[in-house]
Scaffold this motif. Sequence first.
Motif, PDB file in Angstrom:
ATOM      1  N   GLN A 154      17.707  60.961  82.907  1.00 15.45           N
ATOM      2  CA  GLN A 154      18.419  62.098  82.320  1.00 15.45           C
ATOM      3  C   GLN A 154      17.744  63.443  82.610  1.00 15.45           C
ATOM      4  O   GLN A 154      18.401  64.475  82.680  1.00 15.45           O
ATOM      5  CB  GLN A 154      18.599  61.895  80.807  1.00 15.45           C
ATOM      6  CG  GLN A 154      19.636  60.814  80.482  1.00 15.45           C
ATOM      7  CD  GLN A 154      21.058  61.179  80.949  1.00 15.45           C
ATOM      8  OE1 GLN A 154      21.601  62.203  80.567  1.00 15.45           O
ATOM      9  NE2 GLN A 154      21.654  60.349  81.800  1.00 15.45           N
ATOM     10  N   GLU A 155      16.410  63.441  82.789  1.00 12.46           N
ATOM     11  CA  GLU A 155      15.728  64.709  83.100  1.00 12.46           C
ATOM     12  C   GLU A 155      16.213  65.240  84.465  1.00 12.46           C
ATOM     13  O   GLU A 155      16.509  66.423  84.618  1.00 12.46           O
ATOM     14  CB  GLU A 155      14.208  64.503  83.096  1.00 12.46           C
ATOM     15  CG  GLU A 155      13.370  65.653  83.646  1.00 12.46           C
ATOM     16  CD  GLU A 155      13.551  66.973  82.881  1.00 12.46           C
ATOM     17  OE1 GLU A 155      14.023  66.961  81.729  1.00 12.46           O
ATOM     18  OE2 GLU A 155      13.237  68.038  83.467  1.00 12.46           O
ATOM     19  N   ALA A 156      16.299  64.340  85.432  1.00 11.36           N
ATOM     20  CA  ALA A 156      16.798  64.755  86.754  1.00 11.36           C
ATOM     21  C   ALA A 156      18.238  65.232  86.626  1.00 11.36           C
ATOM     22  O   ALA A 156      18.638  66.238  87.238  1.00 11.36           O
ATOM     23  CB  ALA A 156      16.697  63.597  87.741  1.00 11.36           C
ATOM     24  N   ALA A 157      19.023  64.508  85.836  1.00 16.15           N
ATOM     25  CA  ALA A 157      20.432  64.891  85.657  1.00 16.15           C
ATOM     26  C   ALA A 157      20.545  66.303  85.097  1.00 16.15           C
ATOM     27  O   ALA A 157      21.367  67.110  85.556  1.00 16.15           O
ATOM     28  CB  ALA A 157      21.119  63.900  84.725  1.00 16.15           C
ATOM     29  N   LEU A 158      19.679  66.599  84.135  1.00 10.22           N
ATOM     30  CA  LEU A 158      19.730  67.918  83.490  1.00 10.22           C
ATOM     31  C   LEU A 158      19.386  69.027  84.483  1.00 10.22           C
ATOM     32  O   LEU A 158      20.012  70.095  84.509  1.00 10.22           O
ATOM     33  CB  LEU A 158      18.750  67.910  82.315  1.00 10.22           C
ATOM     34  CG  LEU A 158      18.947  68.936  81.218  1.00 10.22           C
ATOM     35  CD1 LEU A 158      20.391  69.006  80.759  1.00 10.22           C
ATOM     36  CD2 LEU A 158      18.037  68.587  80.039  1.00 10.22           C
ATOM     37  N   ARG A 159      18.397  68.773  85.320  1.00  2.62           N
ATOM     38  CA  ARG A 159      18.023  69.794  86.314  1.00  2.62           C
ATOM     39  C   ARG A 159      19.136  69.978  87.356  1.00  2.62           C
ATOM     40  O   ARG A 159      19.477  71.107  87.709  1.00  2.62           O
ATOM     41  CB  ARG A 159      16.700  69.414  87.012  1.00  2.62           C
ATOM     42  CG  ARG A 159      15.488  69.629  86.145  1.00  2.62           C
ATOM     43  CD  ARG A 159      14.209  69.393  86.940  1.00  2.62           C
ATOM     44  NE  ARG A 159      13.930  70.445  87.906  1.00  2.62           N
ATOM     45  CZ  ARG A 159      13.202  71.528  87.672  1.00  2.62           C
ATOM     46  NH1 ARG A 159      12.664  71.701  86.475  1.00  2.62           N
ATOM     47  NH2 ARG A 159      12.988  72.423  88.609  1.00  2.62           N
ATOM     48  N   VAL A 160      19.701  68.870  87.823  1.00  3.29           N
ATOM     49  CA  VAL A 160      20.775  68.978  88.818  1.00  3.29           C
ATOM     50  C   VAL A 160      21.997  69.649  88.176  1.00  3.29           C
ATOM     51  O   VAL A 160      22.667  70.480  88.804  1.00  3.29           O
ATOM     52  CB  VAL A 160      21.127  67.587  89.410  1.00  3.29           C
ATOM     53  CG1 VAL A 160      22.336  67.676  90.321  1.00  3.29           C
ATOM     54  CG2 VAL A 160      19.927  67.021  90.161  1.00  3.29           C
TER      55      VAL A 160
END
Length: 302
Positions: free
Chosen positions: A71-77
């Motif tokens: 989810q951290e990667a999702a939030l940045r993307v």
Amino acid sequence: MTDQTFTARLDDARQQVEARLDALLGPAPLAGETARPPTLMAAIRHGVLNGGKRFRPFLVIESTRLFDGPQEAALRVAAALECVHCYSLIHDDLPAMDDDDLRRGRPTVHKAFDEAGAILAGDSLLTLAFDIIADDATGLEPAARLKLVSALARAAGVGGMVGGQALDLAAEKSPPDEAGIVTLQAMKTGALIRFAAEAGAIIAGAGDNERARLHRYGAVVGLAFQLADDLLDLTADSKTMGKATGKDAGRGKGTLVALHGIEWAENRLGELVNEAATLLSPFGAKAETLVEAAGFVAQRKN
Ligand code: GRG
């Protein structure tokens, strides 16, 4: 899957993305940057932190969740994609393009600041988007980050959104036929939505078939988004939100709604929502929120 309602999920994603954008668009220079000029930063923040629906970020977050991706990667993307979207709106509002005074119910960036400031705010957001994805802080392997950078570049650039905007400007002088309208809209509006939908598959390292399926789902949602937008442009209410008040006002002629009528458009929206559900049926209940997202887009009121 939690028992959160669709609206609560949308709201939750919006808040998370806004908090992240607020942090990413802060005053402190990053390593490698020299300084962040305060007036430019204020123009950028005016163009981003101003009440958008954050629908594209929501799709990134939910498509990642579909594959149990990080989810951290999702939030940045998601934040990066919203930077690209906001840049496009800031530039679209300029006098050389749609010449709008209002966006999301507030003065456009070139009205609140000036034209040069709006151009530079857009430029900054576009480059920042790729920095946000390329950064180690995504926690993704370099290969996944590269795939995201490439997919976003192609969605946003000459063969995607920017190309679609060029076709749209050309359409003012030479109206396109139906196939031309479909191509224009698939590029101008559809490309970022397709990226949003397939981003989760890339982030989670899903297989090519799954990525392609999410891409097709994004195409269907993009069509529904544009059709709903064209319907909204026909209503007086939407104008109070800063829609269709510039050169776009009365440009409704070059739309599928103008060609086929409101009843056709409403039926087509129903078909598209069903298509979205069929495409995601292999994922079962896990895809419920993304299926609901298609319905949300088809029925949206702003
Ligand atoms: C200037 C390179 C460049 C591109 C501009 C997206 C775009 C291309 C122009 C916006 C014009 C427009 C009204 C397009 C139709 C669909 C659309 C993108 C609407 C705005 O997106 P929403 O509804 O807006 O998601 P919010 O404010 O909620 O983010």
